[in-house]
Scaffold this motif. Sequence first.
Motif, short mmCIF file in Angstrom:
data_model
loop_
_atom_site.label_atom_id
_atom_site.label_comp_id
_atom_site.label_asym_id
_atom_site.label_seq_id
_atom_site.Cartn_x
_atom_site.Cartn_y
_atom_site.Cartn_z
N ALA A 230 17.77 -27.67 26.72
CA ALA A 230 17.81 -26.87 25.49
C ALA A 230 17.66 -27.76 24.27
N HIS A 231 17.11 -27.21 23.22
CA HIS A 231 16.93 -27.97 21.97
C HIS A 231 17.36 -27.08 20.82
N THR A 232 18.25 -27.58 20.00
CA THR A 232 18.77 -26.82 18.87
C THR A 232 17.92 -27.09 17.63
N GLU A 233 17.39 -26.03 17.08
CA GLU A 233 16.62 -26.16 15.85
C GLU A 233 17.57 -26.36 14.66
N ARG A 234 17.02 -26.91 13.59
CA ARG A 234 17.81 -27.10 12.36
C ARG A 234 17.44 -25.99 11.38
N LEU A 235 18.46 -25.31 10.87
CA LEU A 235 18.25 -24.19 9.98
C LEU A 235 18.92 -24.45 8.65
#
Length: 418
Positions: A230-235
């Motif tokens: 999994a990869h967490t996007e930056r918001l």
Amino acid sequence: MDNDTIISPSAEQLRDRLVDDLLADKTVTSPRVEEAFRSVPRHVFAPGAPLEQVYSRDIVVVKRNEQGTPISTVSAPEIQARMLEQAEIGPGMRVLEIGSGGFNAALIAEIVGTTGQVTTVDIDQDVTERARAFLNEAGYERVNVVLADAETGMAEFAPYDRILVTAGAWDIPPAWTDQLAAGGRIVVPLRMRGVTRSLVLERAPGSDADHLVSRSAEVCGFVKMQGAGAHTERLWLLRGEQVGLRFDDGALEEPSLLDGVLASERAAVWSGVVVGRAEPFESLPLWLATSLPGFCALTVDSSAGDPGLAVEAGGRWFPYAVAEGDSFAYLSTRPSGEGRVEFGAHGYGPHAADIAASLAGQVTVWDRDYRRGSGPDFAVWPIDTPAERLATRPDRTAVISKVHRHVTISWPSVDSPH
């Protein structure tokens, strides 16, 4: 006619109608894929859903997370068919599917036949238990269903002639290539700066076999990979929870510079590039993602009311944006005659006009050089590959560095035929 005399179409009739549609628009092109779609009862894998929905061209949600986001689906048949056509699976092959649900594994089992082997893996026990039950009910007991994190592949049944990934992947773990048979291929929906393409990856020929090259690329959309991959996007939110900028690769150096930017004076710049309202432009987001530093996605929650983003009357905004320092801009259109629109950009911040002009300028480059071409070449390299090997066309190659791999997106030189 009395309602009591209306006879609804059977599952078989609806299934045949769906396959006929997929054949008509050339989504299905091979007899093997056609026969698989006509043979596998899709409704078995989506119990409780109306038959008309099951045999439509939409996804069927199987499971959602606590926020209501789908985390397991029966994918749209169009996407499944295109990936199967990309894979070019044949009888007797050994196939690993990463991301279960059951239906796609059954399609693969039909194609490989009783002499082949299908293994489907998922990280979610609910999903694997449902897949096992549905496959048994549909008559595909021979499919191996495994509960595991596919980041390490599935060595027990390797090597594989084909690996099909049916979840949105951000990276390519080494185990997938390690478990790939000679001459095998991986079909994977790979995210590259927020733009996803289903890539057919094979080992490069000869002495270059240390990396993978793509043989085709298709537009697609899948739920995101879970687990170790999994990869967490930056918001970064610009207006409450309603408007934000999402970075899949990269980040803002000083996000605070964009505080209050939507209240600033805005600017619109138009490119002069006109397209039909129904005309596809699938290579444009890729070109913007590779040519614009600071490329990101504009995310908007319209359920909370009008987000207040600038658009011309009859126009619209798109979720492709670029942010630099204290300003950002997003792709937009305005009407340009009957059934046609012109691309442009709306910008916000102290340098709104400049950043909007930058985005609109790259639309012009795309129109001139790549709108009518075949698109870029993709390659996937080990993370320790020297930089000089990655950019064979430095002026037209983007290098995206991930955890395990570098991904290169190389556009044809402007003077080469494409």
